[in-house]
Design a protein around this motif. Structure first.
Motif, short mmCIF file in Angstrom:
data_model
loop_
_atom_site.label_atom_id
_atom_site.label_comp_id
_atom_site.label_asym_id
_atom_site.label_seq_id
_atom_site.Cartn_x
_atom_site.Cartn_y
_atom_site.Cartn_z
N THR A 110 33.73 38.25 44.36
CA THR A 110 34.84 37.41 43.72
C THR A 110 34.42 36.42 43.01
OG1 THR A 110 36.21 38.14 45.66
CG2 THR A 110 37.08 36.48 44.00
N ARG A 111 35.00 36.17 41.75
CA ARG A 111 34.66 34.87 41.00
C ARG A 111 34.78 33.58 41.89
NH1 ARG A 111 35.74 35.76 34.64
NH2 ARG A 111 34.61 37.72 34.39
N ALA A 112 34.22 32.80 41.75
CA ALA A 112 34.34 31.50 42.82
C ALA A 112 35.53 30.74 42.42
CB ALA A 112 33.00 30.60 42.57
N ALA A 113 35.88 30.94 41.10
CA ALA A 113 37.24 30.02 40.60
C ALA A 113 38.39 30.89 41.04
CB ALA A 113 37.18 30.02 39.01
N ASN A 114 38.36 32.15 41.83
CA ASN A 114 39.71 32.85 42.00
C ASN A 114 40.17 32.66 43.49
OD1 ASN A 114 41.32 34.57 42.63
ND2 ASN A 114 40.23 36.65 41.68
#
Ligand SMILES: CC(C)(COP(=O)(O)OP(=O)(O)OC[C@H]1O[C@@H](n2cnc3c(N)ncnc32)[C@H](O)[C@@H]1OP(=O)(O)O)[C@@H](O)C(=O)NCCC(=O)NCCS
Length: 150
Positions: A110-114
């Motif tokens: 997962t994108r770390a910002a999600n």
């Protein structure tokens, strides 16, 4: 109105059109090729759907990455139905089915910002198992969950 969660029993080729429509509603700036180029090569695909009055409103798509490893690749819920536990139910059903079918682990990136997705994964027993910067310069977190005790 009720949303029902069920496993897709047809082929991925049959699912491609409605799945693409769902991806376009779930993800900002979705690239059709991202889905369509990879669908034909997924090994043992495992597709779960949240359906409201016949309309596909949420999904979770995984595939086999090893004898005991399910990779949960893509998933999401239509923005109008978020915050009602639908992603949680899709994940519960995916994990129960995987465990009952011989998988021991499930992994996802997962994108770390999600934050919503990362928190959802943590609440369902995933641990952080890795971190990388992908080829496009985007920070990515890998999370992994053991499905069976022992
Ligand atoms: C992430 C996503 C699937 C969550 O779907 P959802 O149906 O709204 O999630 P649920 O209602 O089942 O939420 C379950 C838990 O996840 C966490 N969660 C969900 N949304 C969250 C948010 N916006 N912020 C923080 N935590 C969140 C919470 O712990 C929540 O439990 P709680 O409501 O008891 O606090 C949804 O936001 C989505 O489709 N996002 C876009 C697609 C995407 O990013 N997919 C992942 C990459 S493939």
């Amino acid at each position: 109105m009720t949303v029902e969660v069920a496993r897709w029993n047809g082929s991925l080729a049959e699912a491609a059109d409605p799945l693409l429509a769902l991806c376009r509603s779930v993800f900002d700036d979705f690239s059709d090729a991202y889905l369509l180029d990879r669908l034909p090569s997924l090994s043992d695909p495992d597709l779960w759907l949240a359906v409201e009055d016949g309309a596909w409103r949420g999904f979770k798509l995984g595939y086999r990455r090893g004898p005991h490893l399910l990779y949960s690749w893509l998933g999401g819920v239509d923005p109008s139905l978020r915050g009602q536990g639908i992603a949680s139910e899709l994940m519960r059903r995916q994990h129960d089915h995987a465990a009952a079918n011989g998988y021991r682990f499930v992994e996802t990136r997962t994108r770390a910002a999600n934050n919503p997705m990362i928190v959802l994964n943590l609440r369902h027993g995933f641990h952080v198992a890795g971190f990388e910067i992908d080829s496009g310069g985007i920070p990515i977190v890998t999370q992994r969950k053991k499905l069976v005790a022992g």
